[in-house]
Design a protein around this motif. Structure first.
Motif, short mmCIF file in Angstrom:
data_model
loop_
_atom_site.label_atom_id
_atom_site.label_comp_id
_atom_site.label_asym_id
_atom_site.label_seq_id
_atom_site.Cartn_x
_atom_site.Cartn_y
_atom_site.Cartn_z
N ILE A 142 1.34 -1.45 -0.08
CA ILE A 142 0.23 0.08 -0.41
C ILE A 142 1.03 1.48 0.29
N MET A 143 0.15 2.24 -1.03
CA MET A 143 1.38 3.40 -1.24
C MET A 143 0.71 4.60 -0.54
N VAL A 144 0.95 5.75 0.09
CA VAL A 144 0.84 6.28 0.41
C VAL A 144 1.16 7.48 -0.84
N PRO A 165 5.43 3.69 0.43
CA PRO A 165 5.22 2.32 1.68
C PRO A 165 4.72 3.06 2.90
N ILE A 166 3.98 2.22 3.48
CA ILE A 166 3.46 3.17 4.33
C ILE A 166 4.85 3.44 5.75
N ASN A 167 5.63 1.88 5.97
CA ASN A 167 6.13 1.37 6.49
C ASN A 167 7.34 2.20 6.58
N LYS A 225 -6.41 7.21 3.67
CA LYS A 225 -7.04 7.87 2.02
C LYS A 225 -6.88 6.51 1.26
N ALA A 226 -5.41 6.13 1.65
CA ALA A 226 -4.51 5.34 0.78
C ALA A 226 -4.99 3.40 1.27
N ILE A 227 -5.79 3.49 2.28
CA ILE A 227 -5.86 2.08 3.20
C ILE A 227 -7.49 2.39 2.64
N ASN A 246 -7.56 -2.73 -1.39
CA ASN A 246 -8.66 -3.62 -1.69
C ASN A 246 -8.46 -4.37 0.00
N LEU A 247 -8.12 -3.62 0.81
CA LEU A 247 -7.62 -4.03 2.48
C LEU A 247 -9.54 -4.79 2.76
#
Length: 177
Positions: free
Chosen positions: A36-38, A46-48, A76-78, A82-83
């Motif tokens: 997941i990219m923010v 990447p979120i991390n 917004k990214a989450i 499609n989580l």
């Protein structure tokens, strides 16, 4: 047959393991957020890389960005991924509460895991095919060629078993309530 063959097969297994991690099993796992990219100051990140991800309870993830201005973008990214989990935020961090999996959802995830296993087996077969072609082009004596081809077949059998074990482990994890 060379060492490169086994290294490539190991990489196929590693790829499978990483993909299986992203299939959730009703428990919170930071790996769920992999990929997941923010949008962080105009750059997909990447979120991390921009937040600390913790698991305070079995079914919760806390995503605390290093820069509080990124909270909205992470949320917004989450939402756009499609989580299938609706994030909430308290101004300082994004909170994900993982819902219990339904029987139907578990079965979908098992199918997904099995299809990832099949993809890995295809990758392994491709590696075998490339190696067999190299061995045949090397114009070795017939008995030597046969030995090498058998070695490659033993390797693929070994790695196919590993793929089956990994998929079975994931299936058991998913079906455990």
């Amino acid at each position: 047959m060379d060492l490169n063959t086994e290294i490539r097969m190991l990489k196929a297994i590693e790829t499978l393991e990483n993909k299986l991690l992203s299939i959730r099993a009703g428990r919170a796992n930071p790996a769920m957020l992999n990929g997941i990219m923010v949008d962080y100051y105009g750059t997909p990140t990447p979120i991390n890389s921009i937040a600390n991800i913790t698991v305070p309870e079995a079914r919760q993830l806390f995503i605390k960005p290093f820069d509080r201005s990124a909270v909205k973008n992470i949320e917004k990214a989450i939402n756009e991924s499609n989580l299938g989990i609706a994030p909430s935020n308290n101004g300082e961090m994004v909170i994900l509460t993982i819902p219990e999996l339904t029987e139907e959802r578990r079965r979908e995830y098992v199918k997904q895991a099995k299809s990832l296993g099949e993809e890995s087996k295809v990758a392994l077969r491709n590696i075998r095919q490339e190696d067999n072609d190299k061995i045949k082009k090397a114009e070795l004596p017939e008995d030597e060629e046969k030995l090498y081809l058998e070695d490659v077949q033993e390797l693929i059998s070994k790695y196919n078993k590993i793929v089956d074990e990994k998929v079975k482990e994931k299936e058991q994890e998913l079906m455990k309530i």
